[in-house]
Design a protein around this motif. Structure first.
Motif, mmCIF file in Angstrom:
data_model
loop_
_atom_site.group_PDB
_atom_site.id
_atom_site.type_symbol
_atom_site.label_atom_id
_atom_site.label_comp_id
_atom_site.label_asym_id
_atom_site.label_seq_id
_atom_site.Cartn_x
_atom_site.Cartn_y
_atom_site.Cartn_z
ATOM 1 N N THR A 1 -2.482 6.669 -0.217
ATOM 2 C CA THR A 1 -2.877 6.447 1.209
ATOM 3 C C THR A 1 -2.549 5.248 1.754
ATOM 4 N N GLN A 2 -2.555 5.127 3.151
ATOM 5 C CA GLN A 2 -2.266 3.809 3.716
ATOM 6 C C GLN A 2 -3.290 2.751 3.308
ATOM 7 N N ARG A 3 -4.593 3.027 3.150
ATOM 8 C CA ARG A 3 -5.742 2.451 2.677
ATOM 9 C C ARG A 3 -5.343 1.697 1.198
ATOM 10 N N THR B 1 -0.755 -3.792 8.551
ATOM 11 C CA THR B 1 0.593 -4.270 7.885
ATOM 12 C C THR B 1 1.161 -3.066 7.594
ATOM 13 N N VAL B 2 0.372 -2.407 6.619
ATOM 14 C CA VAL B 2 1.049 -1.038 5.921
ATOM 15 C C VAL B 2 1.519 -0.058 7.085
ATOM 16 N N LYS C 1 -3.583 -2.273 -2.870
ATOM 17 C CA LYS C 1 -2.529 -2.317 -4.082
ATOM 18 C C LYS C 1 -1.754 -3.649 -3.696
ATOM 19 N N TRP C 2 -1.141 -3.667 -2.449
ATOM 20 C CA TRP C 2 -0.321 -4.924 -2.261
ATOM 21 C C TRP C 2 -1.078 -5.862 -1.470
ATOM 22 N N VAL D 1 3.778 5.478 0.312
ATOM 23 C CA VAL D 1 3.020 6.028 1.043
ATOM 24 C C VAL D 1 3.398 7.649 1.849
ATOM 25 N N LEU D 2 4.801 7.605 2.050
ATOM 26 C CA LEU D 2 5.673 8.722 2.321
ATOM 27 C C LEU D 2 5.489 9.872 1.295
#
Length: 73
Positions: free
Chosen positions: A35-37, A49-50, A42-43, A29-30
């Motif tokens: 993206t956070q979405r 939570t992300v 993916k996880w 993400v960094l």
């Protein structure tokens, strides 16, 4: 009539990521790889939570970097 309990959807069991996967998620993400979405998908975790993982990793890094080098006292 049906009861309110019967209408409630079953929640998915909470997925707990190991620290190595949390780090991989944070770095992706960094770096802008996801993206956070996209990372949440993916996880297979919730977007909140992300966000919490990213917030925690940032705070941990800032705390570690604020320590002054050298021996105490």
């Amino acid at each position: 009539m049906s009861s309110a309990g019967a209408m409630r959807e079953e929640r998915k069991p909470r997925r707990v990521l190991p620290p190595s996967e949390k780090w991989e998620l944070f770095v992706s993400v960094l770096s802008g790889q996801f993206t956070q979405r996209e990372a949440a998908a993916k996880w297979r975790v919730d977007r909140t939570t992300v966000a919490a993982i990213c917030r925690s990793a940032k705070q941990g890094a800032l705390t570690a970097l604020s320590v002054t080098p050298g021996r105490p006292g």
